[in-house]
Design a protein around this motif. Structure first.
Motif, PDB file in Angstrom:
ATOM      1  N   TYR A  12       0.836  -1.212   0.000  1.00 57.04           N
ATOM      2  CA  TYR A  12       0.000   0.000   0.000  1.00 57.04           C
ATOM      3  C   TYR A  12       0.869   1.260   0.000  1.00 57.04           C
ATOM      4  CZ  TYR A  12      -3.575  -3.407   1.181  1.00 57.04           C
ATOM      5  OH  TYR A  12      -4.405  -4.502   1.171  1.00 57.04           O
ATOM      6  N   ASP A  13       1.786   1.331  -0.955  1.00 55.87           N
ATOM      7  CA  ASP A  13       2.750   2.443  -0.994  1.00 55.87           C
ATOM      8  C   ASP A  13       2.554   3.308  -2.236  1.00 55.87           C
ATOM      9  OD1 ASP A  13       4.988   3.947  -0.150  1.00 55.87           O
ATOM     10  OD2 ASP A  13       6.240   2.881  -1.586  1.00 55.87           O
ATOM     11  N   THR A  16      -4.265   2.827  -3.498  1.00 56.01           N
ATOM     12  CA  THR A  16      -4.906   3.340  -4.720  1.00 56.01           C
ATOM     13  C   THR A  16      -6.399   2.998  -4.687  1.00 56.01           C
ATOM     14  OG1 THR A  16      -4.690   1.294  -5.978  1.00 56.01           O
ATOM     15  CG2 THR A  16      -2.791   2.795  -6.034  1.00 56.01           C
ATOM     16  N   HIS A  19      -6.886  -0.772  -4.750  1.00 54.63           N
ATOM     17  CA  HIS A  19      -6.850  -1.430  -3.436  1.00 54.63           C
ATOM     18  C   HIS A  19      -8.196  -1.246  -2.721  1.00 54.63           C
ATOM     19  CE1 HIS A  19      -2.278  -0.499  -3.419  1.00 54.63           C
ATOM     20  NE2 HIS A  19      -2.386  -1.801  -3.530  1.00 54.63           N
ATOM     21  N   ARG A  54       1.537   5.063   5.401  1.00 61.04           N
ATOM     22  CA  ARG A  54       0.724   4.171   4.557  1.00 61.04           C
ATOM     23  C   ARG A  54      -0.516   3.712   5.323  1.00 61.04           C
ATOM     24  NH1 ARG A  54       4.238  -0.273   3.642  1.00 61.04           N
ATOM     25  NH2 ARG A  54       5.971   0.656   4.742  1.00 61.04           N
ATOM     26  N   ARG A 131      -1.408   0.335 -10.577  1.00 61.39           N
ATOM     27  CA  ARG A 131      -0.548  -0.138  -9.485  1.00 61.39           C
ATOM     28  C   ARG A 131       0.183   1.038  -8.855  1.00 61.39           C
ATOM     29  NH1 ARG A 131       1.971  -4.717 -10.327  1.00 61.39           N
ATOM     30  NH2 ARG A 131       0.795  -5.323 -12.159  1.00 61.39           N
ATOM     31  N   SER A 132       0.542   0.869  -7.585  1.00 61.12           N
ATOM     32  CA  SER A 132       1.154   1.968  -6.830  1.00 61.12           C
ATOM     33  C   SER A 132       2.398   2.509  -7.534  1.00 61.12           C
ATOM     34  CB  SER A 132       1.524   1.505  -5.426  1.00 61.12           C
ATOM     35  OG  SER A 132       0.369   1.119  -4.731  1.00 61.12           O
ATOM     36  N   LYS A 136       3.093   6.436  -8.563  1.00 63.50           N
ATOM     37  CA  LYS A 136       4.237   7.203  -8.047  1.00 63.50           C
ATOM     38  C   LYS A 136       5.031   7.806  -9.196  1.00 63.50           C
ATOM     39  CE  LYS A 136       5.430   3.755  -5.329  1.00 63.50           C
ATOM     40  NZ  LYS A 136       6.038   2.868  -4.349  1.00 63.50           N
ATOM     41  N   VAL A 149      -6.213   7.757  -6.941  1.00 63.52           N
ATOM     42  CA  VAL A 149      -5.951   7.579  -5.499  1.00 63.52           C
ATOM     43  C   VAL A 149      -6.854   8.514  -4.698  1.00 63.52           C
ATOM     44  CG1 VAL A 149      -3.513   6.880  -5.804  1.00 63.52           C
ATOM     45  CG2 VAL A 149      -4.078   9.298  -5.565  1.00 63.52           C
TER      46      VAL A 149
END
Ligand code: ADP
Length: 163
Positions: A12-13, A16, A19, A54, A131-132, A136, A149
């Motif tokens: 969970y970094d 999103t 998730h 997080r 995906r995270s 990012k 997000v």
């Protein structure tokens, strides 16, 4: 019948909408959901956000779901699941690439804890490429991630990108 608890593990970094979709769907199928955030030092790769950050993003984003709790874990996932008396580990599946990794993890976890079932939810089409890592990267180069997000996460990502 006893309460059925599911564990939704991940880095969970940061969290999103993909998730959150899985967590929300899990909360409708199980009595209790524990979102298990991988703590610092378990995986070799470094994270953009600390484990506390997080977790806090997740607490904020799941505030409306009464049967969802967020916890940081630093031991083996199956041991954490046993400690919490969980019935199942729930994972989201996006593409074939997730499948191969998850099949391997499934067999390892089954060896370690045969009583613990792993359950898979297919990603919703809206999120199946989310995906995270991608979020990012986009944010680092100034891309708009506000549809991908929760708002506090988008703000934090943009703040970091400006530094
Ligand atoms: P990521 O791969 O984004 O770094 P995590 O390691 O935090 O994700 O993953 C936690 C769980 O959430 C995993 O089961 C992963 O397959 C699932 N997941 C991540 N992104 C999505 C998505 N967009 N849709 C459905 N499930 C997802």
């Amino acid at each position: 019948m006893s309460e059925r608890t599911a564990i939704c593990p991940g880095s969970y970094d940061p969290v999103t909408n993909g998730h959150l979709d899985i967590i929300g769907r899990t909360s409708r199928v199980f009595d209790r959901v524990i979102v298990a955030v991988v703590g610092q030092g378990i995986r070799k790769s470094t994270t953009m956000f600390t484990a506390d950050e997080r977790r806090d993003f997740l607490v904020d984003a799941t505030g409306g779901l009464a049967n969802v709790e967020i916890e940081i874990f630093t031991n083996l996932l199956v041991d954490f699941a046993r400690e919490r008396r969980a019935t199942a580990i729930v994972k989201g599946l996006r593409a074939i690439s997730d499948f191969e990794y998850e099949l391997e993890m499934n067999q390892l976890n089954r060896k370690l804890a045969p009583e613990l079932e792993s359950v898979y939810f297919f990603a919703s089409p809206d999120y199946s490429f989310l995906r995270s890592t991608g979020v990012k990267e986009m944010a680092t180069f100034g891309g708009d991630v506000s549809d991908l997000v929760p708002a506090p996460v988008a703000e934090a990502l943009h703040r970091r990108a400006r530094r």
